[in-house]
Design a protein around this motif. Sequence first.
Motif, PDB file in Angstrom:
ATOM      1  N   GLY A 193       0.835  -1.197   0.000  1.00 29.98           N
ATOM      2  CA  GLY A 193       0.000   0.000   0.000  1.00 29.98           C
ATOM      3  C   GLY A 193       0.869   1.245   0.000  1.00 29.98           C
ATOM      4  N   ILE A 194       0.223   2.359   0.181  1.00 29.37           N
ATOM      5  CA  ILE A 194       0.955   3.619   0.215  1.00 29.37           C
ATOM      6  C   ILE A 194       1.626   3.787   1.574  1.00 29.37           C
ATOM      7  N   ARG A 195       2.636   4.626   1.595  1.00 25.13           N
ATOM      8  CA  ARG A 195       3.338   4.922   2.845  1.00 25.13           C
ATOM      9  C   ARG A 195       2.377   5.521   3.854  1.00 25.13           C
ATOM     10  N   ARG A 196       2.647   5.247   5.123  1.00 24.23           N
ATOM     11  CA  ARG A 196       1.905   5.911   6.187  1.00 24.23           C
ATOM     12  C   ARG A 196       2.586   7.248   6.462  1.00 24.23           C
ATOM     13  N   GLU A 197       1.792   8.257   6.660  1.00 20.81           N
ATOM     14  CA  GLU A 197       2.332   9.583   6.904  1.00 20.81           C
ATOM     15  C   GLU A 197       3.197   9.574   8.171  1.00 20.81           C
ATOM     16  N   GLY A 198       4.366  10.144   8.067  1.00 25.06           N
ATOM     17  CA  GLY A 198       5.256  10.262   9.212  1.00 25.06           C
ATOM     18  C   GLY A 198       6.213   9.102   9.411  1.00 25.06           C
ATOM     19  N   ASP A 199       6.062   8.003   8.671  1.00 24.46           N
ATOM     20  CA  ASP A 199       6.969   6.862   8.821  1.00 24.46           C
ATOM     21  C   ASP A 199       8.375   7.235   8.339  1.00 24.46           C
ATOM     22  N   LEU A 200       9.358   6.933   9.161  1.00 21.80           N
ATOM     23  CA  LEU A 200      10.745   7.140   8.771  1.00 21.80           C
ATOM     24  C   LEU A 200      11.222   5.938   7.969  1.00 21.80           C
ATOM     25  N   PRO A 201      12.178   6.125   7.078  1.00 22.14           N
ATOM     26  CA  PRO A 201      12.693   4.988   6.307  1.00 22.14           C
ATOM     27  C   PRO A 201      13.362   3.938   7.197  1.00 22.14           C
ATOM     28  N   SER A 202      14.239   4.390   8.124  1.00 18.54           N
ATOM     29  CA  SER A 202      15.033   3.461   8.931  1.00 18.54           C
ATOM     30  C   SER A 202      15.303   4.041  10.306  1.00 18.54           C
TER      31      SER A 202
END
Length: 184
Positions: free
Chosen positions: A138-147
């Motif tokens: 799905g699409i990214r969740r807002e605010g999620d950091l890559p790592s």
Amino acid sequence: TKLYSENMFADWAKCLGSRSVISLRYFNPVGAHSSGIIGEDPNGIPNNLMPIIAKAASMEKLNFQIFGNDYPTRDGTPERDYIHVEDLAEAHLHAVKKTEEFNGMRAVNIGSGKGTTVLELLNAFKKVLKKDIKFTVGIRREGDLPSYWADITLAKKFLSWEPKRGVKQICDDAWRWQVKKNSL
């Protein structure tokens, strides 16, 4: 609120002089007790990754969703630091012992010290099951950091602690718990 609490405990320890506090900063505790007797069983729809994967694995028709595959990571999925719950419990024992040896306040990161992507965790779980788990992206969740992952240097030096269990053990124990829970 966590930082506020740490500051409050630091003030408390400083004011009383002979007090010690260790704040353990957890990084994604997952898995279950190796016996399979104790594990995570959230009410309703799980919000944490491991129970979601376990639920998808135990229910053939449930589809697991990965939120984004365009992150700057090894496989494009978010990368996190997962620590086995038994390693976390052992970190607590080391912290309690250490409070007898010093005065003041210390904040210590508790994690594996390395990142595992969502897809790597899912693939590790598939190896334990020896079967596929359906998933969609799905699409990214807002605010999620890559790592992100813990720097556990202080935990090793100050607490004389480091994790002993890896992602395979996390998946083995989480599945053992899921199987036992479903058979009750």
